[in-house]
Write a protein that holds these residues in place. Structure first.
Motif, PDB file in Angstrom:
ATOM      1  N   THR A 154     -13.609  24.917 -22.731  1.00 13.57           N
ATOM      2  CA  THR A 154     -12.416  24.408 -23.412  1.00 13.57           C
ATOM      3  C   THR A 154     -12.271  25.036 -24.795  1.00 13.57           C
ATOM      4  OG1 THR A 154     -13.484  22.549 -24.537  1.00 13.57           O
ATOM      5  CG2 THR A 154     -12.812  22.199 -22.243  1.00 13.57           C
ATOM      6  N   LYS A 155     -11.169  24.722 -25.456  1.00 13.15           N
ATOM      7  CA  LYS A 155     -10.965  25.182 -26.833  1.00 13.15           C
ATOM      8  C   LYS A 155     -11.435  24.149 -27.852  1.00 13.15           C
ATOM      9  CE  LYS A 155      -6.245  23.576 -26.783  1.00 13.15           C
ATOM     10  NZ  LYS A 155      -4.860  23.846 -26.979  1.00 13.15           N
ATOM     11  N   ASP A 156     -12.028  23.046 -27.349  1.00 13.19           N
ATOM     12  CA  ASP A 156     -12.529  21.973 -28.211  1.00 13.19           C
ATOM     13  C   ASP A 156     -14.055  21.962 -28.231  1.00 13.19           C
ATOM     14  OD1 ASP A 156      -9.898  20.930 -28.656  1.00 13.19           O
ATOM     15  OD2 ASP A 156      -9.989  20.055 -26.649  1.00 13.19           O
ATOM     16  N   ILE A 157     -14.612  21.433 -29.290  1.00 13.34           N
ATOM     17  CA  ILE A 157     -16.064  21.250 -29.357  1.00 13.34           C
ATOM     18  C   ILE A 157     -16.454  20.163 -28.367  1.00 13.34           C
ATOM     19  CG2 ILE A 157     -17.943  20.414 -30.817  1.00 13.34           C
ATOM     20  CD1 ILE A 157     -16.551  21.746 -33.183  1.00 13.34           C
ATOM     21  N   ALA A 158     -17.495  20.421 -27.565  1.00 11.15           N
ATOM     22  CA  ALA A 158     -18.051  19.414 -26.649  1.00 11.15           C
ATOM     23  C   ALA A 158     -19.195  18.744 -27.403  1.00 11.15           C
ATOM     24  CB  ALA A 158     -18.529  20.068 -25.360  1.00 11.15           C
ATOM     25  N   PHE A 159     -18.965  17.507 -27.799  1.00 11.80           N
ATOM     26  CA  PHE A 159     -19.853  16.818 -28.733  1.00 11.80           C
ATOM     27  C   PHE A 159     -20.767  15.824 -28.027  1.00 11.80           C
ATOM     28  CE2 PHE A 159     -20.505  13.246 -31.749  1.00 11.80           C
ATOM     29  CZ  PHE A 159     -21.253  13.927 -32.688  1.00 11.80           C
ATOM     30  N   PHE A 160     -22.013  15.783 -28.489  1.00 11.12           N
ATOM     31  CA  PHE A 160     -23.002  14.767 -28.096  1.00 11.12           C
ATOM     32  C   PHE A 160     -23.165  14.687 -26.568  1.00 11.12           C
ATOM     33  CE2 PHE A 160     -24.878  10.396 -28.511  1.00 11.12           C
ATOM     34  CZ  PHE A 160     -25.900  10.769 -29.364  1.00 11.12           C
ATOM     35  N   ASN A 161     -23.471  15.835 -25.959  1.00 14.75           N
ATOM     36  CA  ASN A 161     -23.663  15.916 -24.517  1.00 14.75           C
ATOM     37  C   ASN A 161     -25.067  15.476 -24.145  1.00 14.75           C
ATOM     38  OD1 ASN A 161     -21.099  17.345 -23.675  1.00 14.75           O
ATOM     39  ND2 ASN A 161     -21.856  18.591 -25.363  1.00 14.75           N
ATOM     40  N   ARG A 162     -25.145  14.802 -23.012  1.00  8.84           N
ATOM     41  CA  ARG A 162     -26.426  14.258 -22.550  1.00  8.84           C
ATOM     42  C   ARG A 162     -26.578  14.536 -21.064  1.00  8.84           C
ATOM     43  NH1 ARG A 162     -27.672   7.995 -21.227  1.00  8.84           N
ATOM     44  NH2 ARG A 162     -29.854   8.247 -20.738  1.00  8.84           N
ATOM     45  N   LEU A 163     -27.757  15.004 -20.687  1.00 14.25           N
ATOM     46  CA  LEU A 163     -28.112  15.137 -19.279  1.00 14.25           C
ATOM     47  C   LEU A 163     -28.975  13.951 -18.894  1.00 14.25           C
ATOM     48  CD1 LEU A 163     -29.078  18.902 -19.121  1.00 14.25           C
ATOM     49  CD2 LEU A 163     -27.143  17.829 -17.975  1.00 14.25           C
ATOM     50  N   LYS A 164     -28.783  13.462 -17.681  1.00 12.88           N
ATOM     51  CA  LYS A 164     -29.677  12.434 -17.161  1.00 12.88           C
ATOM     52  C   LYS A 164     -29.850  12.648 -15.671  1.00 12.88           C
ATOM     53  CE  LYS A 164     -26.028   8.924 -17.036  1.00 12.88           C
ATOM     54  NZ  LYS A 164     -25.644   7.581 -17.465  1.00 12.88           N
ATOM     55  N   LEU A 165     -31.016  12.282 -15.187  1.00  9.86           N
ATOM     56  CA  LEU A 165     -31.358  12.422 -13.781  1.00  9.86           C
ATOM     57  C   LEU A 165     -31.350  11.033 -13.158  1.00  9.86           C
ATOM     58  CD1 LEU A 165     -32.070  14.874 -12.065  1.00  9.86           C
ATOM     59  CD2 LEU A 165     -34.472  14.329 -12.417  1.00  9.86           C
ATOM     60  N   LEU A 166     -30.571  10.891 -12.094  1.00 11.98           N
ATOM     61  CA  LEU A 166     -30.417   9.605 -11.423  1.00 11.98           C
ATOM     62  C   LEU A 166     -31.028   9.658 -10.034  1.00 11.98           C
ATOM     63  CD1 LEU A 166     -26.659   9.038 -12.314  1.00 11.98           C
ATOM     64  CD2 LEU A 166     -28.657   8.169 -13.538  1.00 11.98           C
ATOM     65  N   GLY A 167     -31.674   8.550  -9.637  1.00 11.10           N
ATOM     66  CA  GLY A 167     -32.251   8.446  -8.307  1.00 11.10           C
ATOM     67  C   GLY A 167     -31.233   7.962  -7.290  1.00 11.10           C
ATOM     68  N   SER A 168     -31.684   7.767  -6.076  1.00  8.55           N
ATOM     69  CA  SER A 168     -30.799   7.336  -4.995  1.00  8.55           C
ATOM     70  C   SER A 168     -30.163   5.978  -5.262  1.00  8.55           C
ATOM     71  CB  SER A 168     -31.560   7.317  -3.671  1.00  8.55           C
ATOM     72  OG  SER A 168     -32.681   6.470  -3.763  1.00  8.55           O
ATOM     73  N   ASP A 169     -30.793   5.166  -6.120  1.00  5.40           N
ATOM     74  CA  ASP A 169     -30.242   3.847  -6.466  1.00  5.40           C
ATOM     75  C   ASP A 169     -29.372   3.894  -7.725  1.00  5.40           C
ATOM     76  OD1 ASP A 169     -32.147   4.306  -8.390  1.00  5.40           O
ATOM     77  OD2 ASP A 169     -33.156   2.378  -8.139  1.00  5.40           O
ATOM     78  N   TYR A 176     -28.743  15.734 -25.811  1.00  5.78           N
ATOM     79  CA  TYR A 176     -27.862  15.319 -26.905  1.00  5.78           C
ATOM     80  C   TYR A 176     -27.517  16.523 -27.778  1.00  5.78           C
ATOM     81  CZ  TYR A 176     -28.880  10.563 -25.507  1.00  5.78           C
ATOM     82  OH  TYR A 176     -29.004   9.404 -24.792  1.00  5.78           O
ATOM     83  N   PHE A 177     -26.786  17.452 -27.188  1.00  2.41           N
ATOM     84  CA  PHE A 177     -26.448  18.702 -27.861  1.00  2.41           C
ATOM     85  C   PHE A 177     -24.929  18.872 -27.922  1.00  2.41           C
ATOM     86  CE2 PHE A 177     -27.340  19.267 -23.411  1.00  2.41           C
ATOM     87  CZ  PHE A 177     -26.207  19.921 -22.951  1.00  2.41           C
ATOM     88  N   THR A 178     -24.490  19.751 -28.805  1.00  3.46           N
ATOM     89  CA  THR A 178     -23.083  20.069 -28.997  1.00  3.46           C
ATOM     90  C   THR A 178     -22.871  21.538 -28.670  1.00  3.46           C
ATOM     91  OG1 THR A 178     -22.827  18.371 -30.687  1.00  3.46           O
ATOM     92  CG2 THR A 178     -21.249  20.194 -30.745  1.00  3.46           C
ATOM     93  N   LEU A 179     -21.744  21.836 -27.986  1.00  3.45           N
ATOM     94  CA  LEU A 179     -21.395  23.223 -27.691  1.00  3.45           C
ATOM     95  C   LEU A 179     -20.004  23.524 -28.256  1.00  3.45           C
ATOM     96  CD1 LEU A 179     -22.514  23.687 -23.968  1.00  3.45           C
ATOM     97  CD2 LEU A 179     -23.729  24.324 -26.026  1.00  3.45           C
ATOM     98  N   ILE A 180     -19.892  24.653 -28.934  1.00  3.30           N
ATOM     99  CA  ILE A 180     -18.590  25.086 -29.429  1.00  3.30           C
ATOM    100  C   ILE A 180     -17.812  25.721 -28.266  1.00  3.30           C
ATOM    101  CG2 ILE A 180     -19.437  25.342 -31.789  1.00  3.30           C
ATOM    102  CD1 ILE A 180     -19.520  28.372 -31.314  1.00  3.30           C
ATOM    103  N   PRO A 181     -16.521  25.971 -28.427  1.00  2.00           N
ATOM    104  CA  PRO A 181     -15.739  26.561 -27.337  1.00  2.00           C
ATOM    105  C   PRO A 181     -16.360  27.856 -26.794  1.00  2.00           C
ATOM    106  CG  PRO A 181     -14.266  25.760 -29.025  1.00  2.00           C
ATOM    107  CD  PRO A 181     -15.672  25.634 -29.571  1.00  2.00           C
TER     108      PRO A 181
END
Length: 91
Positions: free
Chosen positions: A21-36, A49-54
Motif C-alpha cells: 500500500t501507499k500507507d505505513i502498516a503500523f504495529f503488525n503482529r504475527l501469531k500462530l493458532l492451533g486447530s481450536d 510488532y513491527f512497522t513497514l513503510i510503503p
C-alpha cells in the motif's frame, strides 16, 4: 500488508511479508493458532510488532519450540493496527 510466501521445514518456517500500500502498516503482529483457534505456545518469532513503510518487505522466521504438541491444521495470522488480517493455513 500481505503474506507473500513461506518456506517450511519440520520445526520452523520463514514468512515473507510486504506492504503493497501507499500507507505505513503500523504495529503488525504475527501469531500462530492451533486447530481450536487458540494461540500455539511456545513459539519463537525473529521479529514481531513491527512497522513497514510503503513497499517495504520483511522476512520473519517462526520456530516451533514444541512441535510434537501441535494438532494440525495450524494457522499463521498477520494482524495490524491499521490493516486487514491475513491468514495462511498449514496442514
Amino acid at each position: 500488508m500481505t503474506l507473500e510466501e513461506y518456506a517450511a521445514d519440520s520445526n520452523s518456517f520463514t514468512v515473507n511479508l510486504k506492504n503493497p500500500t501507499k500507507d505505513i502498516a503500523f504495529f503488525n503482529r504475527l501469531k500462530l493458532l492451533g486447530s481450536d483457534e487458540g494461540l500455539v505456545r511456545p513459539v519463537s518469532f525473529s521479529d514481531n510488532y513491527f512497522t513497514l513503510i510503503p513497499n517495504e518487505k520483511k522476512s520473519i522466521r517462526v520456530k516451533l519450540l514444541a512441535p510434537e504438541k501441535l494438532e494440525e491444521p495450524i494457522v499463521l495470522e498477520l494482524e495490524g493496527w491499521n490493516g486487514t488480517a491475513s491468514r495462511i493455513e498449514f496442514e
